[in-house]
Design a protein around this motif. Structure first.
Motif, mmCIF file in Angstrom:
data_model
loop_
_atom_site.group_PDB
_atom_site.id
_atom_site.type_symbol
_atom_site.label_atom_id
_atom_site.label_comp_id
_atom_site.label_asym_id
_atom_site.label_seq_id
_atom_site.Cartn_x
_atom_site.Cartn_y
_atom_site.Cartn_z
ATOM 1 N N LYS A 125 79.911 54.640 55.657
ATOM 2 C CA LYS A 125 79.419 53.259 56.122
ATOM 3 C C LYS A 125 80.495 52.171 55.999
ATOM 4 O O LYS A 125 80.621 51.361 56.839
ATOM 5 N N ALA A 126 81.397 52.314 55.138
ATOM 6 C CA ALA A 126 82.467 51.358 55.131
ATOM 7 C C ALA A 126 83.385 51.396 56.143
ATOM 8 O O ALA A 126 83.826 50.355 56.745
ATOM 9 N N ARG A 127 83.963 52.956 56.355
ATOM 10 C CA ARG A 127 84.844 52.787 57.529
ATOM 11 C C ARG A 127 84.251 52.344 58.900
ATOM 12 O O ARG A 127 84.810 51.644 59.635
ATOM 13 N N ALA A 128 82.775 52.622 59.166
ATOM 14 C CA ALA A 128 82.142 52.084 60.210
ATOM 15 C C ALA A 128 82.277 50.390 60.327
ATOM 16 O O ALA A 128 82.279 49.864 61.352
ATOM 17 N N PHE A 129 82.016 50.043 59.058
ATOM 18 C CA PHE A 129 81.747 48.403 59.100
ATOM 19 C C PHE A 129 83.148 47.882 59.212
ATOM 20 O O PHE A 129 83.426 46.925 60.173
ATOM 21 N N TYR A 160 92.570 50.467 52.387
ATOM 22 C CA TYR A 160 91.514 49.991 51.569
ATOM 23 C C TYR A 160 90.900 51.308 50.641
ATOM 24 O O TYR A 160 91.358 52.486 51.046
ATOM 25 N N ALA A 161 90.151 50.969 49.809
ATOM 26 C CA ALA A 161 89.403 51.949 48.742
ATOM 27 C C ALA A 161 88.087 51.458 48.822
ATOM 28 O O ALA A 161 87.683 50.549 48.792
ATOM 29 N N VAL A 162 87.099 52.340 48.860
ATOM 30 C CA VAL A 162 85.662 52.353 48.654
ATOM 31 C C VAL A 162 85.295 52.944 47.300
ATOM 32 O O VAL A 162 85.374 54.029 47.198
ATOM 33 N N SER A 163 84.288 52.135 46.675
ATOM 34 C CA SER A 163 83.605 52.590 45.414
ATOM 35 C C SER A 163 82.364 53.129 46.038
ATOM 36 O O SER A 163 81.609 52.580 46.541
ATOM 37 N N GLY A 164 82.119 54.397 45.638
ATOM 38 C CA GLY A 164 80.885 54.854 45.806
ATOM 39 C C GLY A 164 80.954 56.540 46.323
ATOM 40 O O GLY A 164 82.173 57.026 46.317
ATOM 41 N N ASP A 165 79.958 56.927 46.888
ATOM 42 C CA ASP A 165 79.852 58.441 47.333
ATOM 43 C C ASP A 165 80.462 58.556 48.817
ATOM 44 O O ASP A 165 80.788 57.607 49.336
ATOM 45 N N ASP A 166 80.426 59.849 49.490
ATOM 46 C CA ASP A 166 80.876 59.829 50.704
ATOM 47 C C ASP A 166 80.027 59.294 51.579
ATOM 48 O O ASP A 166 80.557 58.700 52.515
#
Length: 82
Positions: A60-64, A49-55
């Motif tokens: 937050k996305a990884r924890a989710f 997966y890839a996440v748009s946004g900052d660190d």
């Protein structure tokens, strides 16, 4: 990778993405499912997966995703064992 592995990986990628968007639209807004790979015996799968946004957004996305991983796996497994 065999044709079957490729087809199953593409199906899992689409379904995981779809499940994220349907079940958790606000949490998954910045997450893109980029790749899925399946072992030759189709017993294991890895999803990238890839996440748009900052660190902070990435953390937050990884924890989710860790929190909802079992639900996503159950959804993907129901597709394969039909």
């Amino acid at each position: 990778m065999s044709q079957r592995q490729l087809r199953v990986a593409e199906l899992i990628q689409r379904e995981v993405s779809s499940a994220l968007r349907q079940s958790w639209p606000t949490e998954a807004a910045l997450i893109t499912i980029t790749v899925a790979s399946v072992s030759p015996d189709l017993r294991q799968c890895r999803v990238g997966y890839a996440v748009s946004g900052d660190d902070a957004e990435r953390k937050k996305a990884r924890a989710f995703l860790k929190r909802v991983r079992t639900e996503l796996c159950a959804h993907a497994l129901s597709l394969i064992h039909i």
